[in-house]
Design an enzyme around this catalytic site. Structure first.
Site, PDB file in Angstrom:
ATOM      1  CE  LYS A   1      -3.739  -0.400   2.637  1.00  0.00           C
ATOM      2  NZ  LYS A   1      -4.762  -0.618   3.528  1.00  0.00           N
TER       3      LYS A   1
ATOM      4  N   GLY B   1      -9.058   4.721  -3.092  1.00  0.00           N
ATOM      5  CA  GLY B   1      -8.884   3.158  -3.325  1.00  0.00           C
ATOM      6  C   GLY B   1      -7.566   2.850  -4.217  1.00  0.00           C
TER       7      GLY B   1
ATOM      8  CD  GLU C   1      -3.067  -2.280   6.164  1.00  0.00           C
ATOM      9  OE1 GLU C   1      -2.864  -1.309   6.567  1.00  0.00           O
ATOM     10  OE2 GLU C   1      -3.898  -2.805   5.645  1.00  0.00           O
ATOM     11  CE  LYS C   2      -2.560 -13.282   7.365  1.00  0.00           C
ATOM     12  NZ  LYS C   2      -1.562 -14.037   6.369  1.00  0.00           N
TER      13      LYS C   2
ATOM     14  CE  LYS D   1     -15.312   3.871   2.451  1.00  0.00           C
ATOM     15  NZ  LYS D   1     -14.844   4.878   3.230  1.00  0.00           N
TER      16      LYS D   1
ATOM     17  CG  ASN E   1     -10.599   8.717   5.188  1.00  0.00           C
ATOM     18  OD1 ASN E   1      -9.390   8.811   4.648  1.00  0.00           O
ATOM     19  ND2 ASN E   1     -11.388   7.812   4.766  1.00  0.00           N
TER      20      ASN E   1
ATOM     21  NE  ARG F   1     -11.439  12.432   2.788  1.00  0.00           N
ATOM     22  CZ  ARG F   1     -12.339  11.309   2.254  1.00  0.00           C
ATOM     23  NH1 ARG F   1     -13.291  11.492   2.388  1.00  0.00           N
ATOM     24  NH2 ARG F   1     -11.499  10.242   1.854  1.00  0.00           N
TER      25      ARG F   1
ATOM     26  CB  VAL G   1     -18.583  10.319   0.181  1.00  0.00           C
ATOM     27  CG1 VAL G   1     -19.813   9.746  -1.058  1.00  0.00           C
ATOM     28  CG2 VAL G   1     -17.477  10.839  -0.832  1.00  0.00           C
TER      29      VAL G   1
ATOM     30  NE  ARG H   1     -19.730   6.562  -1.995  1.00  0.00           N
ATOM     31  CZ  ARG H   1     -18.557   6.835  -1.604  1.00  0.00           C
ATOM     32  NH1 ARG H   1     -17.769   7.401  -2.738  1.00  0.00           N
ATOM     33  NH2 ARG H   1     -18.147   6.740  -0.439  1.00  0.00           N
TER      34      ARG H   1
HETATM   35  P1  ADP Z   1     -15.052   8.321   1.256  1.00  0.00           P
HETATM   36  O1  ADP Z   1     -14.687   7.249   2.352  1.00  0.00           O
HETATM   37  O2  ADP Z   1     -15.535   9.509   1.675  1.00  0.00           O
HETATM   38  O3  ADP Z   1     -15.999   7.659   0.146  1.00  0.00           O
HETATM   39  P2  ADP Z   1     -13.074   8.130  -0.685  1.00  0.00           P
HETATM   40  O4  ADP Z   1     -11.750   7.371  -0.624  1.00  0.00           O
HETATM   41  O5  ADP Z   1     -14.328   7.753  -1.644  1.00  0.00           O
HETATM   42  O6  ADP Z   1     -13.801   8.596   0.539  1.00  0.00           O
HETATM   43  O7  ADP Z   1     -12.823   9.711  -1.147  1.00  0.00           O
HETATM   44  C1  ADP Z   1     -13.679  10.915  -1.469  1.00  0.00           C
HETATM   45  C2  ADP Z   1     -13.308  11.430  -2.482  1.00  0.00           C
HETATM   46  O8  ADP Z   1     -11.948  11.959  -2.380  1.00  0.00           O
HETATM   47  C3  ADP Z   1     -13.444  10.686  -4.052  1.00  0.00           C
HETATM   48  O9  ADP Z   1     -13.882  11.648  -4.856  1.00  0.00           O
HETATM   49  C4  ADP Z   1     -12.060  10.210  -3.888  1.00  0.00           C
HETATM   50  O10 ADP Z   1     -11.764  10.015  -5.340  1.00  0.00           O
HETATM   51  C5  ADP Z   1     -11.238  11.432  -3.506  1.00  0.00           C
HETATM   52  N1  ADP Z   1      -9.984  11.122  -3.001  1.00  0.00           N
HETATM   53  C6  ADP Z   1      -9.507  10.535  -1.731  1.00  0.00           C
HETATM   54  N2  ADP Z   1      -8.078  10.332  -1.362  1.00  0.00           N
HETATM   55  C7  ADP Z   1      -7.792  10.573  -2.672  1.00  0.00           C
HETATM   56  C8  ADP Z   1      -6.428  10.667  -3.024  1.00  0.00           C
HETATM   57  N3  ADP Z   1      -5.378  10.563  -2.131  1.00  0.00           N
HETATM   58  N4  ADP Z   1      -6.088  11.236  -4.203  1.00  0.00           N
HETATM   59  C9  ADP Z   1      -7.062  11.482  -5.006  1.00  0.00           C
HETATM   60  N5  ADP Z   1      -8.347  11.599  -5.096  1.00  0.00           N
HETATM   61  C10 ADP Z   1      -8.716  11.305  -3.574  1.00  0.00           C
HETATM   62  P1  ADP Z   2      -7.802   4.350   1.013  1.00  0.00           P
HETATM   63  O1  ADP Z   2      -7.064   5.212   1.495  1.00  0.00           O
HETATM   64  O2  ADP Z   2      -7.759   4.121  -0.541  1.00  0.00           O
HETATM   65  O3  ADP Z   2      -9.364   4.499   1.457  1.00  0.00           O
HETATM   66  P2  ADP Z   2      -7.715   1.974   2.640  1.00  0.00           P
HETATM   67  O4  ADP Z   2      -6.761   1.536   3.271  1.00  0.00           O
HETATM   68  O5  ADP Z   2      -9.135   2.672   3.323  1.00  0.00           O
HETATM   69  O6  ADP Z   2      -7.617   2.829   1.097  1.00  0.00           O
HETATM   70  O7  ADP Z   2      -8.364   0.814   1.714  1.00  0.00           O
HETATM   71  C1  ADP Z   2      -9.538   0.914   0.828  1.00  0.00           C
HETATM   72  C2  ADP Z   2     -10.069  -0.381   0.950  1.00  0.00           C
HETATM   73  O8  ADP Z   2      -9.110  -1.540   0.320  1.00  0.00           O
HETATM   74  C3  ADP Z   2     -10.670  -0.919   2.027  1.00  0.00           C
HETATM   75  O9  ADP Z   2     -12.037  -0.667   2.305  1.00  0.00           O
HETATM   76  C4  ADP Z   2     -10.723  -2.647   1.961  1.00  0.00           C
HETATM   77  O10 ADP Z   2     -11.869  -3.080   0.877  1.00  0.00           O
HETATM   78  C5  ADP Z   2      -9.482  -2.865   1.064  1.00  0.00           C
HETATM   79  N1  ADP Z   2      -8.184  -2.980   1.929  1.00  0.00           N
HETATM   80  C6  ADP Z   2      -7.320  -2.149   2.355  1.00  0.00           C
HETATM   81  N2  ADP Z   2      -6.650  -2.911   3.190  1.00  0.00           N
HETATM   82  C7  ADP Z   2      -6.804  -3.962   3.292  1.00  0.00           C
HETATM   83  C8  ADP Z   2      -6.397  -5.044   3.950  1.00  0.00           C
HETATM   84  N3  ADP Z   2      -5.285  -5.250   4.784  1.00  0.00           N
HETATM   85  N4  ADP Z   2      -6.850  -6.318   3.888  1.00  0.00           N
HETATM   86  C9  ADP Z   2      -8.063  -6.517   3.117  1.00  0.00           C
HETATM   87  N5  ADP Z   2      -8.735  -5.395   2.454  1.00  0.00           N
HETATM   88  C10 ADP Z   2      -8.077  -4.391   2.486  1.00  0.00           C
HETATM   89 MG    MG Z   3     -10.093   4.306   3.262  1.00  0.00          MG
END
Ligand code: ADP
Ligand code: ADP
Ligand code: MG
Length: 451
Positions: free
Chosen positions: A159, A166, A201-202, A237, A291, A293, A296, A339
Site C-alpha cells: 500500500k 482506493g 499489510e496482511k 465505496k 480520514n 475530513r 461522502v 452513490r
Molecule cells: P469516502 O470514504 O468519503 O468515500 P473516498 O476515499 O471515496 O472517501 O474519497 C472521497 C473523494 O476523495 C473521492 O472523490 C476520491 O476520489 C477522493 N480522494 C480521496 N483521497 C484521494 C487521493 N489521495 N487522491 C485522489 N483522490 C482522492
Molecule cells: P484508501 O486510503 O484508498 O481509502 P484503505 O486503506 O482505506 O485505502 O483501503 C481501501 C479498501 O481496500 C478497504 O475498504 C478494503 O476494501 C481494502 N483493503 C485495504 N487494506 C486491506 C487489507 N489489509 N486487507 C483486505 N482488504 C483491504
Molecule cells: Mg479508506
C-alpha cells in the site's frame, strides 16, 4: 461563533451540502469554481461566486493561492474543503491559517500525521488500537518488504503511505510477485501521490469495511457510531449503511472506544472517520486508516443520529465546544446510501457526461437526495462521476431495504447513464438482504448481474 462567511473550496454535491449547513447556521457563502462549473447549483446557491481557473482541477480546485486570494477578496473568514481535492492537504490547511483564515477541519500537523497511513498505524498502535498485521515503518527496500511479507504470510497488500480513493493498493500472493510489483508500486505512488513511500499489510480475506465517525473539539471527543461500507468496486465505496448490521454490542463498543481514543491522542478537532476491517468469523477488527475530513457517506450517520455533521464541524472550527455529549448520540433505526454515478454498469462503468433531460426525485420524510442535479444541468467530463446520493431511513434494516426498492424505482434521471439499476439489483438481492457480503462481494456478483 467567530465565523460569519464561509468559502466553499469544492464542487458538486458536497459544495451544495456545505452551503445548506452554512444557511442552517445563518452564514454567508462564497463559492469558488472552475470555468466548467459556472452554471452549477453550488454557484447559484452561494451569496457570491468567484471563478478561479479553467476546468482541469490542477488549474482551479487545487490552486491554493487562487483559493486564498478569493477568500481575501470576498471577505470570507473560513474555508471548508469538502472531500477530495485539497481536503487532506496539510499545506492547504497551513496556508489558510497563515492567511488569517479559519480552516474547517483539523490543523495541518494533524492532517499530515494521520494522512501518512504508516504514521497513523503507529499512532493507532500506541493508542492500543489493533492494526492489520504489517509494517511499523515505511519499507526501506524490496528486501525489507519480502522479509516482512514472509513473516506475516501471503497474501499481503502493498500500500502507498500517501494513498487514497482506493488507489495505490496491490494484492500480492507470492515472493516472486512481491519482487515484481514493488518497484511498479513505488513508481506509481511517487507519480500519483508525490510520495513513493510503501508499506505492507496482511490481506484480511473476507473482511468487512466498518468505520467509526468521530467528532472532536480538541478537548472532548465523541463517536457517532459506525458505518458499514463493504459494498465496493475497485476499493471504492458504492453503497453504505449505518449502523453495521450484526455487529455484536461488545465489538461495537470496543471499536467506537478505540476510535475516540485515537482522536484524543492527537487532540483531534472537527469531524473525522476511523476506518477498520472487521472479520466476522473471529469478530476481530483492525485499524486501517483515518480520514481527516467529512466523508461522502456521512448522511447515513446523520439519518440515524439526527446530527448535522457539517454544521457541527463548522461550529467547532468557529471556536465552539462540541454541542453534544456521548450519551446524546443515540441510534434510531437504519439508513442506507446509494452513490448514484454517471456511469453505465452494463458497459464496465463507462462514465457518461451529458445534459440532464429529466429529473424526478422522490420526496418523503424517510428519504434524502444529496445532489447538485437539476433539469438542464450538464454534467462536465472533468471530475468524478458522482451525481448524487440517495439515502433512505427505516425502522430496521429489512424495512430500510424494502423502502429503498420503491424509492429507487421512483428516482428518474434521464440524459446520462446512471448506476440506479445497479442499486436496484443490490436492494433486491438475497445475499445483500441476508448480510452475506464482504469487501469482495460486489465485484464477484457483478458479472452475473451485468454481463
Ligand atoms: P469516502 O470514504 O468519503 O468515500 P473516498 O476515499 O471515496 O472517501 O474519497 C472521497 C473523494 O476523495 C473521492 O472523490 C476520491 O476520489 C477522493 N480522494 C480521496 N483521497 C484521494 C487521493 N489521495 N487522491 C485522489 N483522490 C482522492
Ligand atoms: P484508501 O486510503 O484508498 O481509502 P484503505 O486503506 O482505506 O485505502 O483501503 C481501501 C479498501 O481496500 C478497504 O475498504 C478494503 O476494501 C481494502 N483493503 C485495504 N487494506 C486491506 C487489507 N489489509 N486487507 C483486505 N482488504 C483491504
Ligand atoms: Mg479508506
Amino acid at each position: 461563533m467567530k465565523i460569519r462567511s464561509v468559502l466553499i473550496a469544492n464542487r458538486g454535491e458536497i459544495a451544495v451540502r456545505i452551503n445548506r449547513a452554512c444557511r442552517t447556521l445563518g452564514l454567508r457563502t462564497v463559492q469558488v469554481h472552475s470555468a466548467a462549473d459556472r452554471d452549477s447549483l453550488a454557484v447559484r446557491l452561494a451569496d457570491r461566486a468567484i471563478e478561479i481557473g479553467p476546468a482541469p482541477a490542477a488549474k482551479s480546485y487545487l490552486r491554493i493561492d487562487a483559493i486564498i486570494e478569493a477568500a481575501r477578496a470576498s471577505g470570507a473568514d473560513a474555508v471548508h474543503p469538502g472531500y477530495g481535492f485539497l481536503a487532506e492537504n496539510g499545506d492547504f490547511a497551513d496556508a489558510v491559517a497563515a492567511a488569517g483564515l479559519i480552516f474547517i477541519g483539523p490543523d495541518g500537523d494533524a492532517i499530515r500525521l494521520l494522512g501518512d497511513k504508516v504514521a497513523a498505524r503507529q499512532i493507532a498502535a500506541e493508542a492500543g488500537v489493533p492494526t492489520v498485521p504489517g509494517s511499523t515503518a515505511r519499507l526501506a527496500d524490496v528486501d525489507a518488504g519480502l522479509a516482512l511479507a514472509h513473516r506475516i504470510g501471503y497474501p499481503v497488500m502493498i500500500k502507498a503511505a500517501a494513498g487514497g480513493g482506493g488507489r495505490g493498493i496491490r494484492v500480492v500472493h507470492s515472493a516472486e510477485e512481491f519482487a515484481r510489483q514493488f518497484p511498479q508500486a513505488a513508481a506509481e505512488a511517487a507519480a500519483s501521490f508525490g510520495d513513493g513511500g510503501l508499506y505492507v499489510e496482511k490481506m484480511i480475506e473476507s473482511a468487512r469495511h466498518v468505520e467509526v465517525q468521530i467528532l472532536g473539539d480538541g478537548q472532548r471527543y465523541v463517536h457517532c457510531f459506525e458505518r458499514e461500507c463493504s459494498l465496493q468496486r475497485r476499493r471504492q465505496k458504492v453503497w453504505e449503511e449505518a449502523p453495521a448490521f450484526d455487529l455484536p454490542a461488545e465489538v461495537r463498543a470496543q471499536m467506537c472506544t478505540a476510535a475516540v481514543k485515537l482522536a484524543a491522542r492527537v487532540d483531534y478537532q472537527g469531524a473525522g472517520t476511523v476506518e477498520f476491517l472487521y472479520d466476522r468469523a473471529t469478530t476481530s477488527f483492525y485499524f486501517i486508516e483515518v480520514n481527516t475530513r467529512i466523508q461522502v457517506e456521512h448522511p447515513v450517520t446523520e439519518m440515524i443520529t439526527g446530527l448535522d455533521l457539517v454544521a457541527e464541524m463548522i461550529r467547532i472550527a468557529g471556536g465552539e465546544r462540541l454541542s453534544i455529549e456521548q450519551d446524546d448520540v443515540v441510534i434510531h433505526g437504519h439508513a442506507i446510501e446509494c452513490r448514484i454515478n454517471a456511469e453505465n454498469p452494463a458497459r464496465n462503468f463507462l462514465p457518461g457526461p451529458g445534459t440532464i433531460k429529466s429529473l424526478k426525485v422522490p420526496h418523503a420524510p424517510d428519504v434524502r437526495f444529496d445532489s447538485m442535479l437539476f433539469e438542464g444541468y450538464t454534467v462536465p467530463p472533468f471530475y468524478d462521476s458522482l451525481l448524487g446520493k440517495l439515502i433512505v431511513h427505516g425502522a430496521d434494516r429489512a424495512a430500510c431495504l424494502t423502502r429503498l426498492q420503491s424509492v429507487l424505482n421512483e428516482l428518474v434521471i434521464e440524459g446520462v447513464p446512471t448506476t440506479i439499476a445497479l442499486h436496484a439489483a443490490l436492494a433486491a438481492d438475497a445475499s445483500v438482504a441476508a448480510g452475506n457480503i464482504d469487501t469482495r462481494f460486489l465485484e464477484g456478483w457483478l458479472p452475473s448481474q451485468f454481463p
